[in-house]
Write an enzyme that holds these catalytic residues in place. Sequence first.
Site, short mmCIF file in Angstrom:
data_model
loop_
_atom_site.label_atom_id
_atom_site.label_comp_id
_atom_site.label_asym_id
_atom_site.label_seq_id
_atom_site.Cartn_x
_atom_site.Cartn_y
_atom_site.Cartn_z
N CYS A 57 -14.63 -7.87 5.04
CA CYS A 57 -14.22 -6.58 4.46
C CYS A 57 -13.24 -6.76 3.32
O CYS A 57 -13.52 -6.44 2.17
CB CYS A 57 -13.59 -5.70 5.53
SG CYS A 57 -14.61 -5.57 7.00
N LYS A 93 -11.97 4.27 1.31
CA LYS A 93 -12.20 3.06 2.11
C LYS A 93 -11.92 1.80 1.28
O LYS A 93 -11.26 0.87 1.73
CB LYS A 93 -13.65 3.06 2.60
CG LYS A 93 -14.17 1.76 3.11
CD LYS A 93 -13.59 1.43 4.46
CE LYS A 93 -13.97 0.02 4.88
NZ LYS A 93 -13.64 -0.27 6.24
N1 SAJ Z 1 -4.13 -11.85 6.37
C1 SAJ Z 1 -3.11 -12.60 5.79
N2 SAJ Z 1 -1.83 -12.10 5.83
C2 SAJ Z 1 -1.55 -10.91 6.42
C3 SAJ Z 1 -2.59 -10.13 6.99
C4 SAJ Z 1 -3.88 -10.64 6.95
O1 SAJ Z 1 -3.32 -13.69 5.25
O2 SAJ Z 1 -0.36 -10.53 6.43
C5 SAJ Z 1 -5.52 -12.36 6.31
C6 SAJ Z 1 -6.14 -12.62 7.70
O3 SAJ Z 1 -5.78 -13.90 8.18
C7 SAJ Z 1 -7.62 -12.49 7.40
C8 SAJ Z 1 -7.66 -11.41 6.30
O4 SAJ Z 1 -6.35 -11.36 5.77
O5 SAJ Z 1 -8.13 -13.70 6.88
C9 SAJ Z 1 -8.11 -10.03 6.78
O6 SAJ Z 1 -7.53 -9.71 8.03
P1 SAJ Z 1 -6.98 -8.25 8.39
O7 SAJ Z 1 -6.45 -8.28 9.77
O8 SAJ Z 1 -6.02 -7.81 7.33
O9 SAJ Z 1 -8.24 -7.28 8.26
P2 SAJ Z 1 -9.76 -7.23 8.86
O10 SAJ Z 1 -10.65 -7.82 7.81
O11 SAJ Z 1 -9.86 -7.76 10.23
O12 SAJ Z 1 -9.97 -5.64 8.95
C10 SAJ Z 1 -9.76 -4.81 7.81
C11 SAJ Z 1 -8.86 -3.61 8.21
N3 SAJ Z 1 -8.41 -2.93 7.01
C12 SAJ Z 1 -7.09 -2.69 6.77
O13 SAJ Z 1 -6.20 -3.08 7.50
C13 SAJ Z 1 -6.77 -1.90 5.53
C14 SAJ Z 1 -9.65 -2.67 9.13
O14 SAJ Z 1 -8.87 -1.51 9.42
C15 SAJ Z 1 -10.97 -2.25 8.46
O15 SAJ Z 1 -11.73 -1.39 9.31
C16 SAJ Z 1 -11.77 -3.51 8.20
O16 SAJ Z 1 -11.01 -4.35 7.30
C17 SAJ Z 1 -13.11 -3.10 7.60
O17 SAJ Z 1 -14.11 -3.07 8.33
O18 SAJ Z 1 -13.16 -2.73 6.40
#
Ligand code: SAJ
Length: 421
Positions: free
Chosen positions: A268, A214
Site C-alpha cells: 500500500c 485514501k
Molecule cells: N514503517 C517505517 N517506519 C514507521 C512506520 C512504518 O519504516 O515509523 C514501514 C514499515 O516497516 C513497513 C511500511 O512502513 O515496511 C508500511 O507499514 P505501515 O504499518 O505504516 O502500513 P501498512 O502498509 O501495513 O498499512 C497501511 C495503513 N495506512 C496508514 O497507516 C495511513 C493502513 O491503515 C491502510 O489500510 C493500508 O496501508 C492500506 O491497505 O492502504
Amino acid sequence: MNENKLKTICVVGLGYIGLPTAVVLASRGTTVIGVDVNKDVVAKINRGEIHIVEPDLDAVTARVVQNGLLRAATAPVAADAFVIAVPTPFHENKADLTYVHAAAASVAPVLKKGDLVVLESTSPPGTTESMVTQLAALRPDLRFPKVGEDGCDVHVAYCPERVLPGRVLVELVENDRVIGGITPECSARAEELYQIFCTSSLLKTGVRTAEMCKLTENSFRDVGIAFANELSIICEKLGINVWEVIRLANHHPRVNILQPGPGVGGHCIAVDPWFIVQAAPEESRLIRTAREVNDGKPHYVLEKIKAAVAGVRSTGATPKVALLGLAFKPDVDDFRESPSLHIAEAVAAWNNCDVLVSEPHARELPGALAGHKHVRLMQNVRDVVRDAHVVVMLVNHRIYKEIPRADLDNKAIVDTRGVWS
Ligand code: SAJ
C-alpha cells in the site's frame, strides 16, 4: 439480524479486504455471496476455511459458512449491492485497473434497477467514474449516475478500505469510513451498506475526494517515514544518534516523527503515492521525492553491510552475516515488497559470505533466498547471532528482544530499526 434494506450483498474479490468484509457482513445476518476468479479460493471458503492469515478470521468464516450466510462462487449473482475489492497493482509507473474493469464487467449482466455498486480498491482519482462509463456501455437499459445530476437506476460510490493488516476484524468495524458517491443520493445509499457493520463515523463526500483521501493517507505516512529515513542518514553522517534525536524531539507537543527503517514495504504505502504522482506528475514533487528516499534506503543499508563484510574479510576470516527479519514490518508474516527481503536477496547474491537468516514467520526461505548453499534459515535466534561476525537488524520482531546485549559483543552491528542503538 440485519434490518437493513440491503439483504443480499455480493463481494467481488476475496483477498485481504474482500474476504473479511464479506465475513463481517455475513456475521451481521446479511446473505453474502463472495466472488473470486480463483476456484481453489472459492472451494476453500465453501469448506469454511480461509487462504489468508488474519487473527480470528478463520473462526468467524467457519461460522458464517456453516450457518449459510456466506457462500463463495466464481461469478456474481443478482444481489441488492455489489462491493468490489480487487487489487490495483502498479505497473510501469501506472495504476493497472484491469481487475477493476474485469470485476465491473462481471457484475454488469446481473445488475438491476435499485442496486448499489461500491468500489473499495485503492484507485487513482477518476477510476469510479470510468467504471460507471464502462457499466453504462454494458447496460444501456439502465440509467447510471452522473456527477452533478439527479436520479439514476443504479447507485455507485467509492469507499476506500483503511484497515491495518493484523487488526482487520477490529478496524473494519471501528475505523471511520469515507464514502464518496457519484451523487449525494449514491453516498446516502452506500452509507446504508456500511451501517450494517460499522460502529464508527461514516463521512460522506464526493467521489474524487474519497479516491484522493485514501491516496493522501498513505502518502502522508510515506512522506513521514521518508523524513525519518533521511534524518537517519544525515545523523549518521554527523555522528549523532538519530533514535535519541527523534525520541527527544517527539517530546515537543507538536512534533511526532516516525521511525527510520530499512525502507518501506507492503503493498500500500510503497505503491499508493505513485497514483498521485501519475495523476499530477509536475506538481507532486515532495510525494515523488519521499518515494525515492524510501526506495533508496535499502541501498544505503546494503552499503553499510558491504563495508562490515569487507572489514571481516580483511582479517582473513570468511564473513558470516546474520540477517534478522525478512517480513515487511514487525510481527506479520507478509513478505510482499519487503525491503528486508530485498536486502537479504542482494547479500545472498554477493556470494562472498555465509548468510544466516532468522525469520520467525517463515518455515522455508522465501523468494530468491531459496536454493543457495551459503544461505541458511535458522530457527533459534540466539544461534544465528552467536555464529555471526556481522549482525543486521532488519525487522524488529518482538522475539528479538530476547537477544541479550552481551551476545553482540565484538560483532559488527548494522541496526536499521534502532533496537540496540
Ligand atoms: N514503517 C517505517 N517506519 C514507521 C512506520 C512504518 O519504516 O515509523 C514501514 C514499515 O516497516 C513497513 C511500511 O512502513 O515496511 C508500511 O507499514 P505501515 O504499518 O505504516 O502500513 P501498512 O502498509 O501495513 O498499512 C497501511 C495503513 N495506512 C496508514 O497507516 C495511513 C493502513 O491503515 C491502510 O489500510 C493500508 O496501508 C492500506 O491497505 O492502504
